[in-house]
Motif scaffolding. Sequence first.
Motif, PDB file in Angstrom:
ATOM      1  N   ILE A   1       0.856  -1.188   0.000  1.00 30.51           N
ATOM      2  CA  ILE A   1       0.000   0.000   0.000  1.00 30.51           C
ATOM      3  C   ILE A   1       0.892   1.237   0.000  1.00 30.51           C
ATOM      4  N   MET A   2       0.709   2.073  -1.010  1.00 25.94           N
ATOM      5  CA  MET A   2       1.502   3.306  -1.119  1.00 25.94           C
ATOM      6  C   MET A   2       0.524   4.473  -1.181  1.00 25.94           C
ATOM      7  N   TYR A   3       0.791   5.497  -0.416  1.00 30.33           N
ATOM      8  CA  TYR A   3      -0.127   6.635  -0.465  1.00 30.33           C
ATOM      9  C   TYR A   3       0.578   7.918  -0.074  1.00 30.33           C
ATOM     10  N   VAL A   4      -0.036   9.010  -0.488  1.00 34.98           N
ATOM     11  CA  VAL A   4       0.373  10.320  -0.001  1.00 34.98           C
ATOM     12  C   VAL A   4      -0.905  11.076   0.317  1.00 34.98           C
ATOM     13  N   SER A   5      -0.881  11.833   1.398  1.00 37.57           N
ATOM     14  CA  SER A   5      -2.089  12.521   1.831  1.00 37.57           C
ATOM     15  C   SER A   5      -1.708  13.900   2.345  1.00 37.57           C
ATOM     16  N   MET A   6      -2.451  14.932   1.937  1.00 34.74           N
ATOM     17  CA  MET A   6      -2.120  16.294   2.355  1.00 34.74           C
ATOM     18  C   MET A   6      -2.875  16.698   3.619  1.00 34.74           C
ATOM     19  N   TRP A   7      -4.171  16.358   3.674  1.00 36.59           N
ATOM     20  CA  TRP A   7      -4.999  16.761   4.815  1.00 36.59           C
ATOM     21  C   TRP A   7      -5.734  15.581   5.429  1.00 36.59           C
ATOM     22  N   GLY A   8      -5.262  14.365   5.135  1.00 42.21           N
ATOM     23  CA  GLY A   8      -5.775  13.201   5.854  1.00 42.21           C
ATOM     24  C   GLY A   8      -6.907  12.446   5.175  1.00 42.21           C
ATOM     25  N   SER A   9      -7.504  13.003   4.105  1.00 45.30           N
ATOM     26  CA  SER A   9      -8.651  12.308   3.499  1.00 45.30           C
ATOM     27  C   SER A   9      -8.208  11.034   2.784  1.00 45.30           C
TER      28      SER A   9
ATOM     29  N   LEU B   1       0.351  -7.103   4.794  1.00 43.23           N
ATOM     30  CA  LEU B   1       0.456  -5.724   4.316  1.00 43.23           C
ATOM     31  C   LEU B   1       1.862  -5.157   4.455  1.00 43.23           C
ATOM     32  N   ALA B   2       2.216  -4.327   3.485  1.00 40.22           N
ATOM     33  CA  ALA B   2       3.388  -3.451   3.624  1.00 40.22           C
ATOM     34  C   ALA B   2       2.872  -2.057   3.286  1.00 40.22           C
ATOM     35  N   ILE B   3       2.956  -1.138   4.235  1.00 39.70           N
ATOM     36  CA  ILE B   3       2.344   0.183   4.050  1.00 39.70           C
ATOM     37  C   ILE B   3       3.432   1.253   3.969  1.00 39.70           C
ATOM     38  N   HIS B   4       3.361   2.034   2.909  1.00 41.94           N
ATOM     39  CA  HIS B   4       4.365   3.080   2.702  1.00 41.94           C
ATOM     40  C   HIS B   4       3.693   4.431   2.502  1.00 41.94           C
ATOM     41  N   ASN B   5       3.915   5.322   3.453  1.00 41.83           N
ATOM     42  CA  ASN B   5       3.551   6.723   3.260  1.00 41.83           C
ATOM     43  C   ASN B   5       4.639   7.330   2.365  1.00 41.83           C
ATOM     44  N   LEU B   6       4.271   7.715   1.174  1.00 37.24           N
ATOM     45  CA  LEU B   6       5.273   8.118   0.190  1.00 37.24           C
ATOM     46  C   LEU B   6       6.054   9.361   0.603  1.00 37.24           C
TER      47      LEU B   6
ATOM     48  N   SER C   1       8.587   7.207   3.100  1.00 37.42           N
ATOM     49  CA  SER C   1       9.190   5.899   2.826  1.00 37.42           C
ATOM     50  C   SER C   1      10.399   5.988   1.918  1.00 37.42           C
ATOM     51  N   ASP C   2      11.197   4.945   2.009  1.00 32.63           N
ATOM     52  CA  ASP C   2      12.400   4.825   1.201  1.00 32.63           C
ATOM     53  C   ASP C   2      12.089   4.002  -0.060  1.00 32.63           C
ATOM     54  N   VAL C   3      12.622   4.449  -1.178  1.00 30.02           N
ATOM     55  CA  VAL C   3      12.366   3.760  -2.445  1.00 30.02           C
ATOM     56  C   VAL C   3      12.812   2.296  -2.388  1.00 30.02           C
ATOM     57  N   GLY C   4      13.927   2.047  -1.728  1.00 28.66           N
ATOM     58  CA  GLY C   4      14.428   0.668  -1.641  1.00 28.66           C
ATOM     59  C   GLY C   4      13.481  -0.233  -0.877  1.00 28.66           C
ATOM     60  N   ASP C   5      12.879   0.301   0.189  1.00 19.59           N
ATOM     61  CA  ASP C   5      11.918  -0.503   0.962  1.00 19.59           C
ATOM     62  C   ASP C   5      10.688  -0.814   0.110  1.00 19.59           C
ATOM     63  N   ILE C   6      10.256   0.171  -0.662  1.00 13.40           N
ATOM     64  CA  ILE C   6       9.106  -0.063  -1.540  1.00 13.40           C
ATOM     65  C   ILE C   6       9.454  -1.127  -2.582  1.00 13.40           C
ATOM     66  N   ALA C   7      10.627  -0.983  -3.189  1.00 10.65           N
ATOM     67  CA  ALA C   7      11.050  -1.966  -4.212  1.00 10.65           C
ATOM     68  C   ALA C   7      11.093  -3.368  -3.610  1.00 10.65           C
TER      69      ALA C   7
ATOM     70  N   ALA D   1       5.602   7.285  -7.626  1.00  8.94           N
ATOM     71  CA  ALA D   1       5.385   5.880  -7.243  1.00  8.94           C
ATOM     72  C   ALA D   1       4.822   5.079  -8.419  1.00  8.94           C
ATOM     73  N   ALA D   2       3.879   5.693  -9.148  1.00 11.30           N
ATOM     74  CA  ALA D   2       3.301   4.981 -10.300  1.00 11.30           C
ATOM     75  C   ALA D   2       4.374   4.729 -11.354  1.00 11.30           C
ATOM     76  N   TYR D   3       5.237   5.712 -11.536  1.00 10.78           N
ATOM     77  CA  TYR D   3       6.327   5.539 -12.509  1.00 10.78           C
ATOM     78  C   TYR D   3       7.290   4.433 -12.059  1.00 10.78           C
ATOM     79  N   LEU D   4       7.563   4.383 -10.755  1.00  7.70           N
ATOM     80  CA  LEU D   4       8.418   3.302 -10.234  1.00  7.70           C
ATOM     81  C   LEU D   4       7.821   1.936 -10.537  1.00  7.70           C
ATOM     82  N   VAL D   5       6.511   1.820 -10.300  1.00  6.61           N
ATOM     83  CA  VAL D   5       5.839   0.542 -10.579  1.00  6.61           C
ATOM     84  C   VAL D   5       5.955   0.216 -12.068  1.00  6.61           C
ATOM     85  N   LYS D   6       5.782   1.220 -12.895  1.00  5.83           N
ATOM     86  CA  LYS D   6       5.858   0.988 -14.342  1.00  5.83           C
ATOM     87  C   LYS D   6       7.249   0.471 -14.746  1.00  5.83           C
TER      88      LYS D   6
END
Length: 395
Positions: free
Chosen positions: A253-261, A280-285, A288-294, A321-326
């Motif tokens: 799970i990867m996400y970024v949030s500005m005001w919590g929604s 689950l592996a949860i990454h607040n973008l 989080s570190d790119v290596g951990d996500i990879a 993050a989407a580009y990394l996945v690609k």
Amino acid sequence: MNRKNVVKLADGVYWISIRDWNRRLFDALISLPNGTSYNAYLVTGGSLNALIDTVNPGFEGDLQAKIHAVTNPEDIGYVIMNHAEPDHAGAIPYIMKIASDAKLVTTSRGVKLAQTFYGVPQERIKTVADGETLSLGGKTLRFIEAPMLHWPETMFTYVEEDGILFPCDFFGSHLAMGVYSDEVEDLLVHAQRYWGEIMMPFRAMAQKALEKLKPLNIRVIAPSHGPVHRNPKIILDAYRRWANGETRPKATIMYVSMWGSTESMMDQLAETLASEGVELAIHNLALSDVGDIAKDLVDSRAIALGAPTVLGGAHPLAVYAAYLVKVLRPPAKFAVLLSSYGWGAAAIKQIQEVLGQQNIEVVGALEVNGPPAEEAEKRVAELGKMLSKKILEVS
Ligand code: FEO
């Protein structure tokens, strides 16, 4: 650093590694929390000596001192360039100058790289074909082409008498510590991270290389980053799983949030997945570190990406993050996309455009105006259940 510290892997085979404890970034992208090592190796035969790979620029003198602990550097007959990237080939000009009679050994694809990057003249290059051997006198080097692992010219070198494989980056890990892999706690975690960052985009080529290695009686795998594998089955089995794209009932799970929604929606999704038994592996973008996500993408069956719309598109961290996945091309089969927006929805469309054509089924996507109300929470929970079912149905 003990400049003369070398380790004898077998009679006439020496690990002459430079440990770079302080390096924290690779390719201006990959973080190195544990530093790294540049492992060169020296093979001394009855008639000739070969240096297998060199080291990162800046460590030429240290490499020379280590070679000197075993033999006179001027007596090196062959410099084997398994890979032309500067962290292994950067000291080639220095060594070729000292060992003025040495030939550089590379694949046909490596010739131009050796000339362009390191100024090696044609007459000092020996081109070897896949499967070709070279005798040093009592030590036979066999060269195995391994293209796109992870550059076009890459090859492995195998010492037939000792069953030692030198695969350069393949089977490596970015670790400065340890000589042997069994001395390092959680070595496979580090190796998985390395695979995710470097090798995962080339799974098909990795499968081919692993097939090529099957007939060999490999007793030791000596990569050019991180520890040496003296029980190679462990890393070979892991590489087979990763190259085959074997996944676990796990979601990254990867996400970024500005005001919590968006975060609230991702929390709801994570709670649902966890309650259904998904790992689950949860990454607040933002943190989080790119290596951990990879690392987590290596064996995740699903991904979930969450981002707000900002400035007319997805938050830039989610685009990244989407580009990394690609480009990393993980084996995930399923995805869910969630977003929150203030006055215009645009994030999910942009994320899908960045992801492009992937073999990932988007199980569902949801864009919510403002904080998620009860109805939206219910819909996220439904998406979580749908995603769980897909994840858990795969045998
Ligand atoms: Fe460790 Fe591709 O260089």
